[in-house]
Every structure is written in C-alpha cells, then in structure tokens.
Design an enzyme around this catalytic site. Structure first.
Site, PDB file in Angstrom:
ATOM      1  N   THR A  12       4.499  -0.536  -2.054  1.00 16.27           N
ATOM      2  CA  THR A  12       3.995  -0.106  -3.284  1.00 16.27           C
ATOM      3  C   THR A  12       4.775  -0.547  -4.365  1.00 16.27           C
ATOM      4  O   THR A  12       4.301  -1.071  -5.454  1.00 16.27           O
ATOM      5  CB  THR A  12       4.073   1.354  -3.348  1.00 16.27           C
ATOM      6  OG1 THR A  12       3.047   1.865  -2.359  1.00 16.27           O
ATOM      7  CG2 THR A  12       3.647   1.902  -4.721  1.00 16.27           C
ATOM      8  N   SER A  56       3.790  -1.565   4.173  1.00 10.18           N
ATOM      9  CA  SER A  56       4.754  -1.481   5.432  1.00 10.18           C
ATOM     10  C   SER A  56       4.032  -0.819   6.653  1.00 10.18           C
ATOM     11  O   SER A  56       4.864  -1.132   7.843  1.00 10.18           O
ATOM     12  CB  SER A  56       5.943  -0.668   4.805  1.00 10.18           C
ATOM     13  OG  SER A  56       5.729   0.660   4.858  1.00 10.18           O
ATOM     14  N   THR A  89       7.632   2.136   1.834  1.00  7.81           N
ATOM     15  CA  THR A  89       8.129   3.536   1.974  1.00  7.81           C
ATOM     16  C   THR A  89       7.734   3.818   3.416  1.00  7.81           C
ATOM     17  O   THR A  89       8.348   4.644   3.982  1.00  7.81           O
ATOM     18  CB  THR A  89       7.890   4.542   0.994  1.00  7.81           C
ATOM     19  OG1 THR A  89       6.791   4.878   0.793  1.00  7.81           O
ATOM     20  CG2 THR A  89       8.697   4.364  -0.365  1.00  7.81           C
ATOM     21  N   ASP A  90       6.498   3.721   3.740  1.00  8.48           N
ATOM     22  CA  ASP A  90       5.933   4.363   5.075  1.00  8.48           C
ATOM     23  C   ASP A  90       6.907   4.069   6.273  1.00  8.48           C
ATOM     24  O   ASP A  90       6.969   4.808   7.081  1.00  8.48           O
ATOM     25  CB  ASP A  90       4.490   3.744   5.019  1.00  8.48           C
ATOM     26  CG  ASP A  90       3.547   4.404   4.143  1.00  8.48           C
ATOM     27  OD1 ASP A  90       3.916   5.375   3.271  1.00  8.48           O
ATOM     28  OD2 ASP A  90       2.391   3.912   4.017  1.00  8.48           O
TER      29      ASP A  90
HETATM   30  N1  ASP Z   1       1.670   2.546   1.656  1.00 11.92           N
HETATM   31  C1  ASP Z   1       3.045   1.918   1.031  1.00 11.92           C
HETATM   32  C2  ASP Z   1       3.846   0.991   1.921  1.00 11.92           C
HETATM   33  O1  ASP Z   1       4.462   1.502   2.769  1.00 11.92           O
HETATM   34  C3  ASP Z   1       3.668   3.000   0.353  1.00 11.92           C
HETATM   35  C4  ASP Z   1       4.584   2.606  -0.264  1.00 11.92           C
HETATM   36  O2  ASP Z   1       5.508   1.472  -0.326  1.00 11.92           O
HETATM   37  O3  ASP Z   1       5.420   3.636  -0.965  1.00 11.92           O
HETATM   38  O4  ASP Z   1       3.744  -0.052   1.996  1.00 11.92           O
END
Ligand code: ASP
Length: 330
Positions: A12, A56, A89-90
């Site tokens: 993100t 991710s 973050t995932d």
């Molecule tokens: N869906 C995103 C990812 O992990 C979420 C994020 O980065 O916060 O790529």
C-alpha cells in the site's frame, strides 16, 4: 555520514487509487516513494533500490530468499550501515521473520510499510519510512536482527504480528511489546533481541505445508499433504498444542513416511506437552511431533522450510536436530 539502503518491494505504501475502479493498486516507484519525505536526506546518505512492486499477498518464500540475497550484498558493503525494506503489511511479518533467520552480522534491517496509500488523507508511509531510516542508521539497533518499524514503534520480527485490517497501530508484539520507540529524531531501545538463529540453505529445495486445525478436523488434509510429497507439515493447533483426536492417525502416517511435523499454537504463548489426553501435546510429542515454542504457525512454516532446505534436495533431515532448532529457541 552513514548510508542506509532503502529497498522497495511494493505494498500500500507504493499504491494509489485507480480512477476507474476507485481501488488501491501498485503505482509508485521506489525513487518516488522516498523523494518527497521532509527531513529524510539529513538523517544519513541514502541509496534506493527497487526489488519489485508487488502487493504483499503475492510475495512467496522465493521472493524472500532473493530479497535476503540482495540485502546480504548491501550489508557486506563497508559504506552501508543498515537497510530499510518497504513492504505490504499483509505478509510483512513473514518476510521480516524470514530475513531475521537468513542474515548474519550486526547491521540492522528494518521493515516498514503503510496502512494508507500516498493519496489518502494523512498517509502514514512517509513518517514510517523516516522512522525506519533513523533506526537503520542508529548504533543501538545493531545486533537486533530484522526489525519492524511502524507507527513510531520498533518490533522484533519474531514477535510482531498484524492485528487489525485497517488501523495504523496494527503491528503489535502480543505479550512482549515493542523493543523500543522512535521519539522525534531519537531511537530508544528498552530490550534486546536474544537467541537469534540463522539458516543459510543454498536454495529453498524442500516443500512445507501449513494445516490449520479447527473443531472437528480429521486426518484428511494431513494425508493429502503427504500424498503430494511434502517434506514437512506445520499443524496449527489449539492452546498448548492440543489437536482434535481424529487428526492423530494422520500425524502418525506422516511421521511414518519421514515427514517432519511441527506443532504451532493459534493462541500465542508456548506449545507445551502438559496435556495427556488423546490429541494432547504429550501424546504428539511422544510420537515425534516437534513443538514450535511461541512461533506463529506462519513463521514456524518459514523456519521449517529454511531448516529442511539446509539438508539439500536429497538430504534426509535428522528429526532430533530439527527439534533442537525449534525447542531451544525462544
Ligand atoms: N494489501 C496490502 C499489501 O499487503 C496492504 C498493505 O500494504 O498495507 O500489499
């Protein structure tokens, strides 16, 4: 001035909202990501390298392996004092832990990310990158292994987990808490990282499945994993490591085939052989199941993959040695 290398992988933090769908998609290059962060250039010298631009959930252990190789090359340079990795973050806690197990030496590696993309109100990415760079350049961060710097907190990769789908305070280390904080331009540690382990296989040549157990689970998924030729299975159990009784015959068949079975609990806290009923951890331990200590199932799966891969494509693992790697760590 020391130099920090920022390696961008996507997430993100590198996304913007698409005008057609209104949903966040990969959009921002590594260089653009760091260009407009006020104060960043005065912390230390910087070099930016784009590894990839992936959401991710698309990251695989092979990506992590290649990322570790790249990071090792940067850390070997005398002019580099630390590395920052931006990531979605995932799956961030998995990549951060994989690198914790894959890197030697004292130089810090700091993962950071964002819960809000750059075009949302109050994006958290720029502030997180600034904090992560401060940590990567700081002497007290040495010997701490792979760290996660989010929302002004510094977490150990081994302990941290994403606890909320949307909140910026999502990264927490349940029961242990953060190792330290970033307060303005100061990096403050309150505890150290103890008992780190390193595994350096030539490639990820083994196959490990993770099976989540729920009430009423039976042996079907274990038998399926064995039939597809896995080398290791992590079962995600209840409480102290206990599993539904109908799972036990599947564990027995897997062990009989030479598959290494590791048990990680879904609760947090240590797996321990203190329950003696059918399906209890005592029965499994006596059968040869390895206890994953406090590791989450996802992290235990990566650790088992690295350990088994160390034996090489044709090497048979020594179950007692594998058990020592899990049971003598924290
Ligand atoms: N869906 C995103 C990812 O992990 C979420 C994020 O980065 O916060 O790529």
């Amino acid at each position: 001035m020391s130099k920090v290398v920022i390696i961008t992988t996507g997430g993100t933090i590198a996304m913007q909202h698409d005008s057609l769908t209104g949903a966040a998609v990969p959009a921002v290059s590594g260089a653009d990501l760091v260009r407009a962060i006020p104060g960043l250039g005065s912390v230390c010298d910087l070099e930016v390298r784009e590894f990839d631009n992936l959401p991710s959930p698309a990251i695989t252990p092979d990506h992590m392996f290649r990322l570790a190789v790249m990071v090792r090359q940067y850390l070997a340079r005398d002019d580099v004092s630390g590395v920052v990795i931006t990531h979605g973050t995932d799956s961030l806690e998995e990549s951060a832990y994989f690198l914790d197990l894959s890197l030697e030496g004292h130089k810090p590696v700091c993962f950071t990310a964002a819960m809000r993309s750059g075009d949302e109100l109050s994006p958290d990415g720029p502030r997180n990158i600034l904090a992560a760079v401060r940590v990567a350049a700081a002497r007290p961060a040495r010997h701490m292994g792979s760290l996660v710097v989010m929302n002004e907190q510094i977490h150990a990769a081994r302990e941290v987990t994403k606890t909320h789908a949307a909140n910026v305070a999502t990264f927490q280390s349940p029961w242990w808490g953060p190792l330290g904080v970033v307060d303005g331009d100061r990096v403050i540690f309150r505890r150290a990282q103890l008992g780190r382990q390193t595994f350096l296989p030539h490639s990820l040549c083994k196959k490990v499945d993770l099976i989540k157990l729920v009430t009423g689970s039976d042996a079907a998924y274990l038998d399926f994993a064995v039939s597809r030729g896995v080398d290791g299975i992590v079962v995600e159990s209840f409480g102290r490591g206990n599993v539904p009784p109908h799972v036990i015959p599947g564990i027995a068949r897997a062990l009989e085939k030479g598959v290494i079975v590791v048990n990680a609990t879904r609760t947090g806290g240590r797996v321990l052989d203190e329950y003696g009923y059918e399906g209890g951890m005592l029965q499994q331990h006596r059968m040869g199941v390895i206890m994953a200590g406090e590791l989450s199932a996802a992290k235990a799966r990566l650790k088992l993959l690295l350990i088994l891969s160390q034996y090489g494509p044709d090497g048979r693992p020594d179950p007692a040695e594998v058990a020592r790697y899990f049971e003598h760590s924290m």
